[in-house]
Design a protein around this motif. Structure first.
Motif, mmCIF file in Angstrom:
data_model
loop_
_atom_site.group_PDB
_atom_site.id
_atom_site.type_symbol
_atom_site.label_atom_id
_atom_site.label_comp_id
_atom_site.label_asym_id
_atom_site.label_seq_id
_atom_site.Cartn_x
_atom_site.Cartn_y
_atom_site.Cartn_z
ATOM 1 N N ASP A 28 -34.457 56.110 9.311
ATOM 2 C CA ASP A 28 -34.106 54.786 9.841
ATOM 3 C C ASP A 28 -32.669 54.760 10.351
ATOM 4 O O ASP A 28 -32.371 54.129 11.368
ATOM 5 N N ARG A 29 -31.783 55.441 9.640
ATOM 6 C CA ARG A 29 -30.392 55.506 10.104
ATOM 7 C C ARG A 29 -30.298 56.256 11.438
ATOM 8 O O ARG A 29 -29.621 55.817 12.367
ATOM 9 N N LEU A 30 -30.996 57.376 11.528
ATOM 10 C CA LEU A 30 -30.947 58.180 12.757
ATOM 11 C C LEU A 30 -31.555 57.433 13.934
ATOM 12 O O LEU A 30 -31.106 57.579 15.076
ATOM 13 N N ARG A 63 -39.134 52.107 22.497
ATOM 14 C CA ARG A 63 -38.284 51.743 21.355
ATOM 15 C C ARG A 63 -37.751 53.006 20.694
ATOM 16 O O ARG A 63 -38.396 54.055 20.703
ATOM 17 N N PRO A 64 -36.557 52.932 20.133
ATOM 18 C CA PRO A 64 -35.986 54.111 19.470
ATOM 19 C C PRO A 64 -36.764 54.452 18.208
ATOM 20 O O PRO A 64 -37.345 53.574 17.553
ATOM 21 N N PHE A 65 -36.781 55.723 17.859
ATOM 22 C CA PHE A 65 -37.495 56.160 16.663
ATOM 23 C C PHE A 65 -36.881 57.457 16.166
ATOM 24 O O PHE A 65 -36.169 58.161 16.876
ATOM 25 N N ALA A 66 -37.180 57.772 14.918
ATOM 26 C CA ALA A 66 -36.893 59.092 14.342
ATOM 27 C C ALA A 66 -37.985 59.363 13.330
ATOM 28 O O ALA A 66 -38.322 58.493 12.516
ATOM 29 N N ARG A 137 -44.924 57.826 14.048
ATOM 30 C CA ARG A 137 -43.836 57.103 14.716
ATOM 31 C C ARG A 137 -43.775 57.365 16.207
ATOM 32 O O ARG A 137 -43.156 56.586 16.936
ATOM 33 N N ALA A 138 -44.400 58.451 16.670
ATOM 34 C CA ALA A 138 -44.388 58.769 18.104
ATOM 35 C C ALA A 138 -45.272 59.981 18.334
ATOM 36 O O ALA A 138 -45.697 60.658 17.389
ATOM 37 N N GLY A 196 -35.964 59.785 19.333
ATOM 38 C CA GLY A 196 -36.158 59.312 20.697
ATOM 39 C C GLY A 196 -35.450 57.991 20.921
ATOM 40 O O GLY A 196 -35.410 57.134 20.034
ATOM 41 N N ASP A 197 -34.865 57.850 22.109
ATOM 42 C CA ASP A 197 -34.352 56.554 22.549
ATOM 43 C C ASP A 197 -34.791 56.373 23.997
ATOM 44 O O ASP A 197 -35.674 57.095 24.472
ATOM 45 N N ALA A 198 -34.197 55.442 24.704
ATOM 46 C CA ALA A 198 -34.631 55.191 26.080
ATOM 47 C C ALA A 198 -34.295 56.338 27.020
ATOM 48 O O ALA A 198 -34.810 56.384 28.140
ATOM 49 N N ASN A 199 -33.472 57.280 26.575
ATOM 50 C CA ASN A 199 -33.003 58.344 27.457
ATOM 51 C C ASN A 199 -33.601 59.722 27.170
ATOM 52 O O ASN A 199 -33.897 60.458 28.110
ATOM 53 N N ASN A 200 -33.756 60.081 25.896
ATOM 54 C CA ASN A 200 -34.065 61.470 25.564
ATOM 55 C C ASN A 200 -34.899 61.600 24.300
ATOM 56 O O ASN A 200 -34.945 60.691 23.482
#
Length: 265
Positions: A28-30, A63-66, A137-138, A196-200
């Motif tokens: 969650d932090r990442l 959406r961002p995830f780790a 998560r992805a 993952g985020d909106a970029n990479n």
């Protein structure tokens, strides 16, 4: 097929020690950290290229995830093996793709090594829906998905290199689960953190996850201070990247209770 192989704590000999299981709290932090900050900290530790180049999100607003990597390895299909009979209605080593989807645990990210071959789909919307229901998560592939429009409407982040309606059986055979793979040119070991985020999409070795989270949070806080200084009228020269003087001023600012810096009109 040895079903123990698919246990959540399973590990195949890879030439590396068994990685630690990254906790949900660290994930969650990442997830809240940008890929730019992550790659900066990984570079400082000698990881030159942890980013999967050439894959793009299907979601309009990804959406961002780790999450923890669960790997699936494809090899080229062969005509006497990969036929319509490969798709069975029961768990079978002949159809490892479905076995893998059902073996996913909450917090996993399915990483599919499709050999960067987009001629046939790595999977479609039904399997992605099932993964989402299992708490994945992805899903990431360096190949293609079918049903791209439908997957793009789902909440689960989905990243790929292309879209095609061509069946997986035309060009791909699922050879392994939970083994080291290469995806979009990056080595991925089971249990690695996939961010993952909106970029990479960025890969973080599991044993570094908590250390990277600590370093990234500190870097982000320092850079937010520097950005506030720039908005207040300071030139970039001398404060970015932060030198020892800037770091000392940052520590004084934190000790003073983080007073608001004026914004230049």
């Amino acid at each position: 097929m040895n079903q123990d192989f698919l246990a959540p704590d399973s590990h195949i000999t890879t030439g590396k020690p068994k990685p630690p299981r990254v906790s949900d709290a660290v994930l969650d932090r990442l997830a809240s950290i940008s890929s730019g900050t992550l790659t900066s900290q990984l570079f400082k530790r000698g990881y030159r290229q942890p980013v999967m180049v050439g894959v793009r999100p299907l979601n309009a607003r990804p959406r961002p995830f780790a999450g923890r990597a669960f790997t699936m390895r494809f090899i080229p299909a062969r005509e006497d093996i990969d036929t319509g009979a490969t798709v069975t209605m029961e768990p079978s080593p002949v159809n490892l793709q479905w076995v893998g989807v059902e073996a996913l645990s909450e917090g996993d990210v399915l990483v599919i090594d499709s050999r960067s071959d987009v001629r046939a789909a790595s999977m479609g919307d039904i399997l992605v829906s099932r993964m989402a229901m299992r708490g994945a998560r992805a899903v990431v592939t360096d190949g293609a998905f079918r049903d791209g429009a439908e997957i793009g409407e789902m909440e689960i982040p989905a990243w790929c290199a292309g879209i095609t309606a061509t069946s997986r059986l035309s060009f791909h055979h699922v050879a392994d689960l939970q083994v080291p793979v290469g995806c979009a040119g990056v080595a991925v070991y089971p249990g690695d953190v996939i961010h993952g985020d909106a970029n990479n999409i960025t890969v973080i070795p599991a044993h570094l996850a908590e250390e990277i989270a600590d370093a990234c949070e500190a870097q982000d806080d320092l850079e937010q201070y520097i950005a506030a200084r720039v908005r207040a009228g300071d030139a970039v020269w001398g404060i970015f990247p932060a030198n020892e003087k800037t770091k000392a001023e940052y520590r004084q600012w934190v000790a003073a209770g983080r007073p608001e810096l004026p914004t230049e009109p």
